[in-house]
Design a protein around this motif. Structure first.
Motif, PDB file in Angstrom:
ATOM      1  N   LYS A  30       0.818  -1.208   0.000  1.00 38.59           N
ATOM      2  CA  LYS A  30       0.000   0.000   0.000  1.00 38.59           C
ATOM      3  C   LYS A  30       0.854   1.262   0.000  1.00 38.59           C
ATOM      4  O   LYS A  30       0.409   2.326  -0.406  1.00 38.59           O
TER       5      LYS A  30
ATOM      6  N   LEU B 295      -0.934  -5.394  -5.794  1.00 41.92           N
ATOM      7  CA  LEU B 295      -1.770  -6.254  -4.958  1.00 41.92           C
ATOM      8  C   LEU B 295      -1.864  -7.660  -5.543  1.00 41.92           C
ATOM      9  O   LEU B 295      -1.719  -8.651  -4.824  1.00 41.92           O
ATOM     10  N   GLN B 296      -2.076  -7.751  -6.848  1.00 44.72           N
ATOM     11  CA  GLN B 296      -2.198  -9.063  -7.472  1.00 44.72           C
ATOM     12  C   GLN B 296      -0.890  -9.843  -7.391  1.00 44.72           C
ATOM     13  O   GLN B 296      -0.889 -11.038  -7.077  1.00 44.72           O
TER      14      GLN B 296
ATOM     15  N   LYS C 296      -0.390 -10.985  -3.734  1.00 43.53           N
ATOM     16  CA  LYS C 296      -1.298 -12.074  -3.365  1.00 43.53           C
ATOM     17  C   LYS C 296      -0.804 -13.407  -3.935  1.00 43.53           C
ATOM     18  O   LYS C 296      -0.751 -14.421  -3.235  1.00 43.53           O
TER      19      LYS C 296
ATOM     20  N   ILE D 236      -3.249  -8.962   3.598  1.00 40.62           N
ATOM     21  CA  ILE D 236      -3.248  -8.501   2.217  1.00 40.62           C
ATOM     22  C   ILE D 236      -4.663  -8.575   1.629  1.00 40.62           C
ATOM     23  O   ILE D 236      -5.104  -7.694   0.904  1.00 40.62           O
ATOM     24  N   GLU D 237      -5.386  -9.612   1.995  1.00 36.83           N
ATOM     25  CA  GLU D 237      -6.736  -9.784   1.454  1.00 36.83           C
ATOM     26  C   GLU D 237      -7.799  -9.046   2.267  1.00 36.83           C
ATOM     27  O   GLU D 237      -8.991  -9.139   1.995  1.00 36.83           O
TER      28      GLU D 237
END
Length: 272
Positions: free
Chosen positions: A226, A236-237, A240, A269-270
């Motif tokens: 972030k 983010l992808q 993950k 993260i999620e």
């Protein structure tokens, strides 16, 4: 017939002959000639012939120790690993990305029978790390030209170094470099780069040179995506995918404590 076409024809013959070194060939200068074309845009020549032949010859003990050191110096030089560094979407990436694949081959020989000094290992580590931070072209498969795959190849180099250089300082630097590679804002990794990076991470874990606190601290830096740009879904992808890969690898290896630490990061993260 150009030199590139001549080399391709000769290597095809060598491949058909089970990669035996031809009687009239001096392997070391011939390898240097192969390296002249390691950045070719011809995927068959670059990947299936040059790289595969070098890999077989190195593994089969064709080269003397001083020749392996020579090949190592050559591939880590400005004209190879750092050739056109900083460029994106250009063909120079092939020379860099395939140059970084040669040190792991040589390090695999060193791991079985050490022939590199500590200073030489440090030099390899420093140059690979510098390359990782400078590389801007992280494309996987390039249509019409084959694999570039710089991130996956660099991860292979880190994996080999983790096994040959089991020291705390390098382990910490490797983890930082892995974080840097996975936190790309402009490219979604789709070609199993996460798997290759995870292998490097677990090679470090197996050396047991870092404390539980150091591992925990690093894992939680993965939540800091972030800090780059909160709206950036690419980071983010990538994060993950990478953390999920770490989790399932830890589960497979029955590393239950490490798995739980990773799961905590994945929940954050999620947003759970």
């Amino acid at each position: 017939m150009t030199n590139e076409q001549e080399l391709k024809r000769e290597l095809q013959a060598i491949q058909k002959n089970h990669y035996d070194v031809p009687e009239d060939v001096d392997a070391y200068p011939y390898a240097q000639w192969m390296l002249d074309f390691i950045g070719s845009t011809d995927a068959e020549l670059r990947d299936e012939l040059i790289y595969s032949t070098l890999a077989k010859w190195i593994k089969n003990g064709v080269f003397r120790d001083k020749e392996l050191r020579g090949l190592l110096l050559q591939t880590l030089s400005e004209d190879y690993l750092f050739y056109g560094i900083g460029e994106k979407e250009t063909d120079s990436v092939f020379k860099r990305a395939f140059s970084v694949l040669i040190p792991p081959l040589i390090l695999s020989i060193h791991e079985k029978k050490p022939f590199l000094s500590q200073e030489q290992l440090y030099s390899v580590a420093e140059q690979v790390l510098e390359y990782i931070y400078l590389e801007k072209d992280v494309r996987g498969y390039v249509e019409g030209k084959g694999w570039a795959h710089a991130t996956a190849h660099a991860a292979d180099a880190l994996h080999a170094l983790a096994r040959s250089l089991p020291e705390q300082w390098f382990a910490l630097e490797l983890l930082k470099a892995a974080h840097h590679m996975i936190a790309k804002q402009d490219y979604v990794y789709t070609d199993l780069e996460d798997e290759r990076l995870a292998s490097a991470i677990f090679a470090v874990y197996e050396q047991q040179v870092l404390s539980a606190e150091e591992w925990r601290n690093w894992l939680y830096t993965l939540v800091d995506f972030k800090a780059y740009r909160p709206q950036n879904g690419v980071v983010l992808q990538n994060m993950k995918t990478f953390v999920r890969t770490l989790y399932f690898r830890a589960e497979k290896e029955k590393m239950h404590v490490f798995k739980q630490e990773i799961l905590g990061v994945l929940w954050e993260i999620e947003g759970k």
